[in-house]
Design an enzyme around this catalytic site. Structure first.
Site, PDB file in Angstrom:
ATOM      1  N   GLY A 101      -4.581   1.864   8.262  1.00  0.00           N
ATOM      2  CA  GLY A 101      -5.540   1.177   9.117  1.00  0.00           C
ATOM      3  C   GLY A 101      -5.235  -0.303   9.234  1.00  0.00           C
ATOM      4  O   GLY A 101      -5.378  -0.913  10.305  1.00  0.00           O
ATOM      5  N   HIS A 141       0.290   8.035   3.737  1.00  0.00           N
ATOM      6  CA  HIS A 141       1.037   7.413   4.828  1.00  0.00           C
ATOM      7  C   HIS A 141       2.535   7.718   4.785  1.00  0.00           C
ATOM      8  O   HIS A 141       3.290   7.191   5.606  1.00  0.00           O
ATOM      9  CB  HIS A 141       0.819   5.906   4.793  1.00  0.00           C
ATOM     10  CG  HIS A 141      -0.627   5.519   4.736  1.00  0.00           C
ATOM     11  ND1 HIS A 141      -1.497   5.760   5.780  1.00  0.00           N
ATOM     12  CD2 HIS A 141      -1.369   4.935   3.756  1.00  0.00           C
ATOM     13  CE1 HIS A 141      -2.704   5.336   5.453  1.00  0.00           C
ATOM     14  NE2 HIS A 141      -2.659   4.837   4.233  1.00  0.00           N
ATOM     15  N   ILE A 169      -0.403   9.531   8.323  1.00  0.00           N
ATOM     16  CA  ILE A 169      -1.039   8.644   9.293  1.00  0.00           C
ATOM     17  C   ILE A 169      -0.659   7.195   9.018  1.00  0.00           C
ATOM     18  O   ILE A 169      -0.196   6.845   7.930  1.00  0.00           O
ATOM     19  CB  ILE A 169      -2.566   8.801   9.280  1.00  0.00           C
ATOM     20  CG1 ILE A 169      -3.140   8.386   7.908  1.00  0.00           C
ATOM     21  CG2 ILE A 169      -2.955  10.231   9.624  1.00  0.00           C
ATOM     22  CD1 ILE A 169      -4.672   8.392   7.865  1.00  0.00           C
ATOM     23  N   ASP A 203       0.846  -1.183   0.000  1.00  0.00           N
ATOM     24  CA  ASP A 203       0.000   0.000   0.000  1.00  0.00           C
ATOM     25  C   ASP A 203       0.887   1.241   0.000  1.00  0.00           C
ATOM     26  O   ASP A 203       1.359   1.699   1.035  1.00  0.00           O
ATOM     27  CB  ASP A 203      -0.908   0.002   1.232  1.00  0.00           C
ATOM     28  CG  ASP A 203      -1.919   1.153   1.209  1.00  0.00           C
ATOM     29  OD1 ASP A 203      -1.732   2.101   0.411  1.00  0.00           O
ATOM     30  OD2 ASP A 203      -2.891   1.108   1.989  1.00  0.00           O
TER      31      ASP A 203
END
Length: 287
Positions: free
Chosen positions: A215, A197, A212, A192
């Site tokens: 998830g 991110h 961030i 990903d």
């Protein structure tokens, strides 16, 4: 309305994908194995050549396998038009039909399992079935729920009720893991590469002061806590897991995984950063 509810049932062509020992090692490191384990270095998940230790794969690794849901041939490309910036990962679940090997080749088929009208948003549910090509037997099933803001309101089915809340009593177990400041940079190597991110300017455009954590990285940390607490660190006992993402995590924050055992039904879990719930309404099935 840009979304097409008649896309429910749309399936992808079978996709073949493989992973190897190195991929299992990298995934384990990406979700904190070794550096954040207070009892050791989880050598069965982080090494392949330790004397007397057989390498194993973390059960949650299946959520990054099977060919993914992106690309022009994905069912996600068939649901209509929408702004990708308004799409968020709402829930994630999986079921293992047999223990996940450290290396394998699978044939995967994804489908649009549901498109629901949540008023101000649409909820799209995608499922992927992966079959082990070595024996033509089911290996795992994954389910991802995606919220797309601004795409609801067409008068469609609101869908099934949400999962039950976790028990109000004190948890039976609380496992604490510290994420690294560079955790997202490590985890992104599992596939990903969303700049949310990693790129500070991209994160700022999305309203965040800093990139961030993925998830699914938080999900993997949580899965490790469940594995070690409920399964005695034995992946063959880990059957299924489901949780709802409720708040982003910043790299470097500390995760507290609260776990409730139940006499009947699956165990429950909730992951928090301080008082902030980041992964909610969790269920896990073990044997």
């Amino acid at each position: 309305m840009p979304l097409d509810p008649t896309a429910v049932g749309t399936t992808s062509e079978p996709r073949t994908s493989s992973w190897h020992s190195k991929d299992a090692l990298l995934y384990a490191l990406g979700v904190g194995a070794g550096t954040t384990d207070p009892t050791g270095f989880e050598l069965e998940f982080t090494t392949e050549n330790t004397n007397g230790v057989t390498q194993k794969a973390l059960p949650t690794m299946c959520v990054v396998l099977g060919g993914g849901l992106a690309g022009p041939d994905s069912p996600l490309a068939k649901i209509g038009t929408y702004n990708p910036a308004l799409l968020v990962h709402g829930e994630q679940g999986f079921t293992l039909h047999k223990p996940l090997p450290v290396a394998a080749t699978v044939s995967s088929v994804s489908r649009v399992a549901g498109i629901y009208d949540k008023g101000k948003a649409a909820l799209v549910v995608l499922e992927t079935e992966a079959t082990d090509t070595a024996d033509d037997q089911p290996l795992f099933t994954t389910s991802s729920s995606l919220f797309i803001r601004g795409e609801g309101g067409w008068g469609g089915d609101r869908g099934p009720a949400g999962p039950e809340k976790v028990p109000e009593r004190a948890a039976d177990h609380v496992v604490t893991y510290h994420t690294r400041p560079d955790q997202a940079l490590l985890y992104r190597l599992n596939g990903d590469r969303n700049p949310l991110h990693s790129d500070p300017s991209f994160a700022a455009a999305g309203g965040f002061d800093t990139p961030i954590l993925h998830g699914l990285c938080t999900y993997g940390f949580t899965g490790r806590a469940l594995l070690h607490t409920l399964c005695d660190s034995d992946p063959t006992r880990f059957g299924a897991m489901h949780g709802r993402f409720s708040s982003p995590v910043l790299p470097g924050e500390t995760l507290d995984v609260h776990i409730w055992e139940q006499a009947d039904g699956p165990a429950r879990f909730q992951t928090r950063v301080g008082d902030r719930v980041v992964l909610d309404a969790g269920t896990v099935t073990v044997s």
